[in-house]
Motif scaffolding. Structure first.
Motif, PDB file in Angstrom:
ATOM      1  N   SER A  10       0.849  -1.024  -0.054  1.00  0.00           N
ATOM      2  CA  SER A  10       0.054  -0.030   0.001  1.00  0.00           C
ATOM      3  C   SER A  10       0.958   1.174   0.060  1.00  0.00           C
ATOM      4  CB  SER A  10      -0.948   0.021   1.115  1.00  0.00           C
ATOM      5  OG  SER A  10      -0.132  -0.009   2.472  1.00  0.00           O
ATOM      6  N   MET A  11       1.119   1.820  -1.223  1.00  0.00           N
ATOM      7  CA  MET A  11       2.059   2.854  -1.358  1.00  0.00           C
ATOM      8  C   MET A  11       1.150   3.871  -2.092  1.00  0.00           C
ATOM      9  SD  MET A  11       5.631   1.095  -2.699  1.00  0.00           S
ATOM     10  CE  MET A  11       5.140   0.398  -4.004  1.00  0.00           C
ATOM     11  N   HIS A  12       1.193   5.009  -1.253  1.00  0.00           N
ATOM     12  CA  HIS A  12       0.147   6.156  -1.769  1.00  0.00           C
ATOM     13  C   HIS A  12       1.108   7.274  -2.297  1.00  0.00           C
ATOM     14  CE1 HIS A  12      -2.899   4.138  -0.269  1.00  0.00           C
ATOM     15  NE2 HIS A  12      -2.168   4.027   1.296  1.00  0.00           N
ATOM     16  N   SER A  16       6.907   6.828   0.151  1.00  0.00           N
ATOM     17  CA  SER A  16       6.725   5.404   0.847  1.00  0.00           C
ATOM     18  C   SER A  16       7.335   4.256  -0.419  1.00  0.00           C
ATOM     19  CB  SER A  16       5.153   5.024   0.793  1.00  0.00           C
ATOM     20  OG  SER A  16       4.578   5.432  -0.380  1.00  0.00           O
ATOM     21  N   ARG A  17       7.137   4.759  -1.741  1.00  0.00           N
ATOM     22  CA  ARG A  17       7.673   4.124  -2.571  1.00  0.00           C
ATOM     23  C   ARG A  17       9.163   3.718  -2.649  1.00  0.00           C
ATOM     24  NH1 ARG A  17       3.929   6.563  -6.010  1.00  0.00           N
ATOM     25  NH2 ARG A  17       2.139   5.074  -6.649  1.00  0.00           N
ATOM     26  N   LYS A  18       9.958   5.292  -2.057  1.00  0.00           N
ATOM     27  CA  LYS A  18      11.353   5.187  -2.100  1.00  0.00           C
ATOM     28  C   LYS A  18      11.796   4.472  -0.743  1.00  0.00           C
ATOM     29  CE  LYS A  18      15.131   8.684  -1.593  1.00  0.00           C
ATOM     30  NZ  LYS A  18      15.118  10.065  -1.371  1.00  0.00           N
ATOM     31  N   LYS A  19      11.061   4.403   0.336  1.00  0.00           N
ATOM     32  CA  LYS A  19      11.281   3.737   1.714  1.00  0.00           C
ATOM     33  C   LYS A  19      11.311   2.264   1.245  1.00  0.00           C
ATOM     34  CE  LYS A  19      10.272   3.941   6.370  1.00  0.00           C
ATOM     35  NZ  LYS A  19       9.505   4.803   7.383  1.00  0.00           N
ATOM     36  N   ALA A  20      10.278   1.846   0.485  1.00  0.00           N
ATOM     37  CA  ALA A  20       9.954   0.432   0.106  1.00  0.00           C
ATOM     38  C   ALA A  20      11.263  -0.224  -0.842  1.00  0.00           C
ATOM     39  CB  ALA A  20       8.646   0.118  -0.495  1.00  0.00           C
ATOM     40  N   LEU A  21      11.530   0.599  -1.815  1.00  0.00           N
ATOM     41  CA  LEU A  21      12.842   0.065  -2.532  1.00  0.00           C
ATOM     42  C   LEU A  21      13.973   0.118  -1.991  1.00  0.00           C
ATOM     43  CD1 LEU A  21      11.994   2.137  -5.864  1.00  0.00           C
ATOM     44  CD2 LEU A  21      11.869  -0.339  -5.452  1.00  0.00           C
ATOM     45  N   LYS A  22      14.040   1.228  -0.840  1.00  0.00           N
ATOM     46  CA  LYS A  22      15.299   0.976   0.122  1.00  0.00           C
ATOM     47  C   LYS A  22      15.429  -0.267   0.854  1.00  0.00           C
ATOM     48  CE  LYS A  22      18.206   4.371   2.914  1.00  0.00           C
ATOM     49  NZ  LYS A  22      18.306   5.656   3.322  1.00  0.00           N
ATOM     50  N   THR A  23      14.177  -0.373   1.316  1.00  0.00           N
ATOM     51  CA  THR A  23      14.288  -1.586   2.250  1.00  0.00           C
ATOM     52  C   THR A  23      14.527  -2.807   1.485  1.00  0.00           C
ATOM     53  OG1 THR A  23      12.484  -0.650   3.665  1.00  0.00           O
ATOM     54  CG2 THR A  23      12.723  -2.924   3.781  1.00  0.00           C
ATOM     55  N   VAL A  24      14.016  -3.115   0.342  1.00  0.00           N
ATOM     56  CA  VAL A  24      14.151  -4.260  -0.493  1.00  0.00           C
ATOM     57  C   VAL A  24      15.672  -4.340  -0.764  1.00  0.00           C
ATOM     58  CG1 VAL A  24      13.368  -5.436  -2.637  1.00  0.00           C
ATOM     59  CG2 VAL A  24      11.850  -4.292  -1.123  1.00  0.00           C
ATOM     60  N   GLN A  36       5.978  -2.391 -10.314  1.00  0.00           N
ATOM     61  CA  GLN A  36       5.062  -2.631 -11.608  1.00  0.00           C
ATOM     62  C   GLN A  36       3.708  -2.594 -11.053  1.00  0.00           C
ATOM     63  OE1 GLN A  36       5.679  -6.864 -12.634  1.00  0.00           O
ATOM     64  NE2 GLN A  36       5.313  -7.694 -10.596  1.00  0.00           N
ATOM     65  N   GLY A  37       2.759  -2.818 -11.984  1.00  0.00           N
ATOM     66  CA  GLY A  37       1.306  -2.709 -11.742  1.00  0.00           C
ATOM     67  C   GLY A  37       0.995  -1.396 -12.365  1.00  0.00           C
ATOM     68  N   GLN A  38      -0.647  -1.435 -12.527  1.00  0.00           N
ATOM     69  CA  GLN A  38      -0.867   0.001 -12.919  1.00  0.00           C
ATOM     70  C   GLN A  38      -0.942   1.031 -12.063  1.00  0.00           C
ATOM     71  OE1 GLN A  38      -5.189  -0.807 -13.703  1.00  0.00           O
ATOM     72  NE2 GLN A  38      -5.071   1.075 -15.378  1.00  0.00           N
ATOM     73  N   GLU A  39      -0.827   0.952 -10.786  1.00  0.00           N
ATOM     74  CA  GLU A  39      -0.930   2.058  -9.866  1.00  0.00           C
ATOM     75  C   GLU A  39       0.636   2.132  -9.248  1.00  0.00           C
ATOM     76  OE1 GLU A  39      -3.890   1.262  -7.225  1.00  0.00           O
ATOM     77  OE2 GLU A  39      -5.529   1.576  -8.730  1.00  0.00           O
ATOM     78  N   LYS A  40       1.602   1.213  -9.673  1.00  0.00           N
ATOM     79  CA  LYS A  40       2.864   1.142  -9.261  1.00  0.00           C
ATOM     80  C   LYS A  40       2.763   0.794  -7.603  1.00  0.00           C
ATOM     81  CE  LYS A  40       5.090   2.453 -12.784  1.00  0.00           C
ATOM     82  NZ  LYS A  40       5.762   1.594 -13.771  1.00  0.00           N
ATOM     83  N   ASN A  41       2.079  -0.277  -7.477  1.00  0.00           N
ATOM     84  CA  ASN A  41       1.739  -0.644  -6.008  1.00  0.00           C
ATOM     85  C   ASN A  41       2.432  -2.061  -5.779  1.00  0.00           C
ATOM     86  OD1 ASN A  41      -0.214  -1.958  -7.309  1.00  0.00           O
ATOM     87  ND2 ASN A  41      -1.668  -1.777  -5.985  1.00  0.00           N
ATOM     88  N   ASN A  62       8.227  -1.486   7.959  1.00  0.00           N
ATOM     89  CA  ASN A  62       8.723  -0.016   7.401  1.00  0.00           C
ATOM     90  C   ASN A  62       7.887   0.795   6.707  1.00  0.00           C
ATOM     91  OD1 ASN A  62      11.357  -0.509   8.606  1.00  0.00           O
ATOM     92  ND2 ASN A  62      12.128  -1.338   6.786  1.00  0.00           N
ATOM     93  N   VAL A  63       6.918  -0.005   5.658  1.00  0.00           N
ATOM     94  CA  VAL A  63       6.114   0.781   4.929  1.00  0.00           C
ATOM     95  C   VAL A  63       4.717   0.672   5.276  1.00  0.00           C
ATOM     96  CG1 VAL A  63       5.495   0.987   2.576  1.00  0.00           C
ATOM     97  CG2 VAL A  63       7.721   0.225   2.998  1.00  0.00           C
ATOM     98  N   GLY A  64       4.206  -0.492   5.690  1.00  0.00           N
ATOM     99  CA  GLY A  64       2.623  -0.715   5.973  1.00  0.00           C
ATOM    100  C   GLY A  64       2.254  -1.953   5.292  1.00  0.00           C
ATOM    101  N   TYR A  65       1.163  -2.072   4.771  1.00  0.00           N
ATOM    102  CA  TYR A  65       0.523  -3.349   4.349  1.00  0.00           C
ATOM    103  C   TYR A  65       1.202  -3.957   3.246  1.00  0.00           C
ATOM    104  CZ  TYR A  65      -2.894  -6.604   2.352  1.00  0.00           C
ATOM    105  OH  TYR A  65      -3.180  -7.802   1.725  1.00  0.00           O
ATOM    106  N   ALA A  66       1.769  -5.265   3.184  1.00  0.00           N
ATOM    107  CA  ALA A  66       2.366  -5.964   2.341  1.00  0.00           C
ATOM    108  C   ALA A  66       1.808  -7.462   2.343  1.00  0.00           C
ATOM    109  CB  ALA A  66       3.868  -6.093   2.726  1.00  0.00           C
ATOM    110  N   GLU A  67       1.590  -7.730   1.000  1.00  0.00           N
ATOM    111  CA  GLU A  67       1.307  -9.110   0.812  1.00  0.00           C
ATOM    112  C   GLU A  67       2.035  -9.820  -0.320  1.00  0.00           C
ATOM    113  OE1 GLU A  67      -3.033 -10.981  -1.014  1.00  0.00           O
ATOM    114  OE2 GLU A  67      -2.971  -8.921  -0.647  1.00  0.00           O
ATOM    115  N   ILE A  68       2.433 -10.987  -0.188  1.00  0.00           N
ATOM    116  CA  ILE A  68       3.003 -11.914  -1.112  1.00  0.00           C
ATOM    117  C   ILE A  68       2.221 -12.317  -2.230  1.00  0.00           C
ATOM    118  CG2 ILE A  68       4.429 -13.864  -1.989  1.00  0.00           C
ATOM    119  CD1 ILE A  68       5.585 -13.947   1.130  1.00  0.00           C
TER     120      ILE A  68
END
Length: 125
Positions: A10-12, A16-24, A36-41, A62-68
């Motif tokens: 859930s990246m709004h 939050s996108r930058k934080k998620a990419l840094k974590t990964v 990837q994805g239509q909303e880059k989520n 670190n970011v919020g809701y995450a689902e495999i």
């Protein structure tokens, strides 16, 4: 084994996108990441020996809701000779019943039942 993991987040906003990419990117074994994805989520992670559950847990912290979404192997070559040989071996193995005990077509496992042993000498009694 090289694998591709897709995780939905859930990246709004851009932060939050930058934080998620840094974590990964800081996780061990990660070779490349992409949004990837239509909303880059969704984040697509490619690497060797990636622990998808640990990665998802870190993203949740670190970011919020995450689902495999998916975990799949990457770059495996298909060999037609090996497939032909494997089919004959699988056919031989399927002839053997998975359990030796079958009652009315329903397999059941065999358990060993032992009587308790009262032969021991107890110094307290």
């Amino acid at each position: 084994m090289k694998q591709k993991v897709v995780i939905k987040l859930s990246m709004h906003d851009q932060k939050s996108r930058k934080k998620a990419l840094k974590t990964v990117a800081g996780h061990t074994g990660v070779e490349s990441t992409a949004l990837q994805g239509q909303e880059k989520n969704q984040i697509e992670v490619v690497g060797e020996g990636i622990d998808a559950v640990l990665l998802t847990t870190l993203l949740r912290k670190n970011v919020g809701y995450a689902e495999i979404v998916s975990v799949s192997p990457v770059g495996q070559k298909k060999d037609t000779e090996k497939k032909g040989g494997d089919k004959s071996k699988k056919a031989e193995k399927t002839n053997e019943p998975p359990y030796p005990n079958v009652y009315n077509g329903v397999p059941y496992p065999m358990y060993e039942i032992r009587e308790p042993s009262y032969d021991t000498c107890c110094t307290i009694m």
